[in-house]
Design an enzyme around this catalytic site. Structure first.
Site, PDB file in Angstrom:
ATOM      1  N   GLU A 231       2.192 -19.986  17.303  1.00 28.74           N
ATOM      2  CA  GLU A 231       1.835 -19.362  16.033  1.00 28.74           C
ATOM      3  C   GLU A 231       0.846 -18.247  16.309  1.00 28.74           C
ATOM      4  OE1 GLU A 231       0.082 -22.426  13.774  1.00 28.74           O
ATOM      5  OE2 GLU A 231       1.997 -23.295  13.155  1.00 28.74           O
ATOM      6  N   HIS A 266       6.166 -12.561  30.564  1.00 28.79           N
ATOM      7  CA  HIS A 266       5.474 -12.444  31.831  1.00 28.79           C
ATOM      8  C   HIS A 266       6.219 -13.205  32.902  1.00 28.79           C
ATOM      9  CE1 HIS A 266       1.956 -11.731  34.352  1.00 28.79           C
ATOM     10  NE2 HIS A 266       2.188 -12.943  34.836  1.00 28.79           N
TER      11      HIS A 266
END
Ligand code: ACO
Length: 558
Positions: A231, A266
């Site tokens: 979130e 990433h």
């Protein structure tokens, strides 16, 4: 917190607070994964014990039910996952007692609204004792092809679509269970699928965090890539993304989604994924009730019933609703008419049935039935045993001659046989005339009940031909011996023929069928049950000692 894999294909769970659907979904998932053993070892249902019948594929299995956590853990020491479906009120106590069990490693708490202070205590206990909590307020988690908690991943169709029946290479963790289903689907389409998926739950203080699971996935060799759904502004996302990644604690590709948009990607080290050989999962047989509802199958019924129905708003006897019975002043005789003869008979008929029941309910403690019930009650037996032992004496010499009386009187009368010929014919055949004879009453000491029934019928029935024929038979038998009176079985048998005939509501064929099947002894059975129950209560109330027949009353002989 565990550092590696939480589940395997042999993991078994204890399921707290039985819910049929999630347990069945777990077992269906097991079957899809071709597990050899069900993933639910036992159910814990406070206060009850026994078994619950569920399906494991096509096979029906009985899963043991225990009344408390301790008993379940003692009986199933290899079950190390505790799936807690308790309400928010009882989730703390049950989760804590599970965490305290040596055998339990992972506790999944499904309930929403568990007080934060309670969760904090559970977290503290789990941390110091190296246990894992998933939840609260979670759907649970899944290890593809191995183990699934409760309702995780929804329906079987969804599980098949998301290929969760076999392991992929993605470790997935999110807060929301609902969103997980979406992601399982997406991941199955763009990668080789999920290896493990965990929903940590929506509470501010989850039992285990996103980063706990990401770090764990990093240690599982089969996980080649990690997906995190978080979130916006969630504290844990930052600690995960900036701290763990920067510190080099994660060396697998990580994709992070925040509020459904990719915010961060990433790849620290490229994982090498060997393409998986696809397997087809077995088909789970559909539940019969669902298949019938969907109009997919038709099943022959095993019972046909024409007398009563409880499926509507109101129960019905032969189509008459209960409220009508009460509001329109129906009596027991009408209920007998509806359930035995499937029609509402005129009032004089149902009243006659009621009088028969009243007359036959009892006639003192010395009759065979009462004697048996009394002896059984005094032997300390229960009501049903006392009743049945009394009913078992009903037969041709005690209350069970009504049908035979009706059969023989009908046959003789319909053939126009004079009473003398009828009686002599029976004598030649060696058959006692049913409905004639009494062990106590005599021609000069008539049975009052017979007189009452005769009077009622003469005053109310349109015709009493069969009964008058029986009286003529009696006149003949009485000329032979004073005990050969028309007895109560005989008068009921003959009068019931008059009743069936006189209403005009039964065809000849129906009357023959009623006599042939033998409905009429049912009146005596029904009536005498009232008396036998009375004798049972009477004996129990007086706390009488065991009944022994006196030696003096027995003739001992070789
Ligand atoms: N038809 C012809 N002869 C009879 C009949 C009969 N229905 N009933 C008794 N007898 C004769 C017997 O053959 C016997 O004759 P015997 O002295 O020449 O040997 C004599 O009458 C005495 O008969 P028991 O059987 O000793 O009489 P008991 O009092 O033991 O039996 C009973 C009474 C069982 C009712 C008997 O009359 C009978 O079997 N009747 C036919 C079946 C019947 O109607 N049962 C009703 C049971 S409900 C109730 O008892 C009210």
């Amino acid at each position: 917190m565990a550092t590696g894999q939480l589940f395997s294909r042999t993991t078994q769970a204890l399921f707290y607070n039985y819910k049929q659907l999630p347990v069945q979904r777990m077992l269906d998932f097991d079957f899809l994964c071709r597990r050899e053993t069900p993933s639910v070892a036992a159910i814990i249902n406070p206060g009850s014990e026994g078994f619950k019948k569920l399906f494991f594929g096509q096979e029906e299995i009985a899963i043991p039910v225990h009344s408390n956590v301790e008993a379940a853990c003692a009986a199933h020491p290899t079950a190390d996952v505790f799936i807690n479906f308790a309400s928010s009120r009882s989730a703390f106590a049950s989760s804590m007692s599970a965490l305290k069990q040596q055998t339990i490693r992972v506790v999944a708490i499904i309930a929403e609204g568990v007080p934060e202070s309670d969760t904090k205590q559970l977290i503290a206990y789990a941390k110091t004792n190296n246990k894992v909590i998933i939840g609260p307020a979670t759907v649970g988690g899944i290890q593809a092809g191995a183990f699934k908690i409760g309702d995780t991943a929804g329906t079987t169709d969804n599980i098949i679509q998301c290929k969760l029946y076999r392991p992929g290479s993605v470790g997935f963790v999110s807060k929301s269970g609902g969103m997980s289903d979406e992601l399982y689907n997406t991941i199955a389409r763009v990668t080789d699928g999920i290896y493990e998926g965990i929903a940590i739950g929506g509470d501010v203080f989850p039992g285990s965090t996103l980063s706990d699971h990401v770090l764990r996935f990093n240690n599982i060799p089969q996980v080649k890539m990690i997906v995190v759904l978080g979130e916006l502004d969630g504290r844990d996302e930052y600690s995960l993304c900036f701290k763990a990644l920067k510190q080099g604690k994660i060396n697998k590709p990580v994709v992070g989604w925040v509020e459904s948009e990719v915010q961060l990607g990433h790849a620290v080290e490229e994982g090498k994924i060997t393409p998986i050989k696809e397997v087809t999962p077995p088909q789970i047989p559909e539940d019969l009730s669902t298949a019938i509802k969907g109009g997919k199958v038709r099943v022959p019924t095993h019972i046909i019933s024409t007398i009563s129905d409880e499926r509507g708003v109101e129960q019905r006897y032969a189509g008459v609703p209960m409220s009508t019975l009460v509001e329109q002043g129906y009596g027991v005789g009408d209920v007998v008419s509806l359930l035995w003869f499937k029609r509402t008979l005129p009032r004089y008929c149902s009243r006659f049935i009621e009088i028969c029941i009243m007359m036959c309910a009892d006639h003192g403690p010395c009759a065979s039935g009462a004697h048996n019930s009394i002896a059984t009650a005094r032997a300390g037996k229960d009501l049903i045993s006392c009743l049945v032992s009394g009913l078992l004496t009903i037969g041709p010499r005690f209350g069970g001659a009504i049908d035979d009386a009706a059969r023989y009187f009908k046959d003789a009368y319909d053939r126009g046989l004079p009473p003398s010929e009828f009686v002599e014919g029976m004598k030649i055949k060696g058959i006692c005339v049913p409905g004639i004879g009494h062990s106590v009453k005599r021609g000069d000491n008539r049975d009052k009940r017979v007189e009452i029934l005769q009077r009622y019928a003469r005053e109310n029935f349109p015709s009493v031909e069969y009964m008058e024929y029986a009286v003529q038979v009696e006149t003949y038998t009485l000329s032979k011996a004073n005990n050969l009176i028309l007895n109560i079985d005989g008068v009921i048998g003959s009068l019931f023929l008059d009743l069936l005939d006189g209403t005009g509501m039964f065809t000849k064929q129906e009357i023959d069928e009623i006599v042939e099947i033998g409905y009429l002894n049912g009146l005596f059975v029904l009536a005498r049950s009232i008396g036998l129950i009375g004798h049972t209560f009477d004996q129990k109330r007086m706390k009488q000692s065991l009944y022994r027949h006196p030696w003096e009353d027995v003739l001992y002989t070789k």
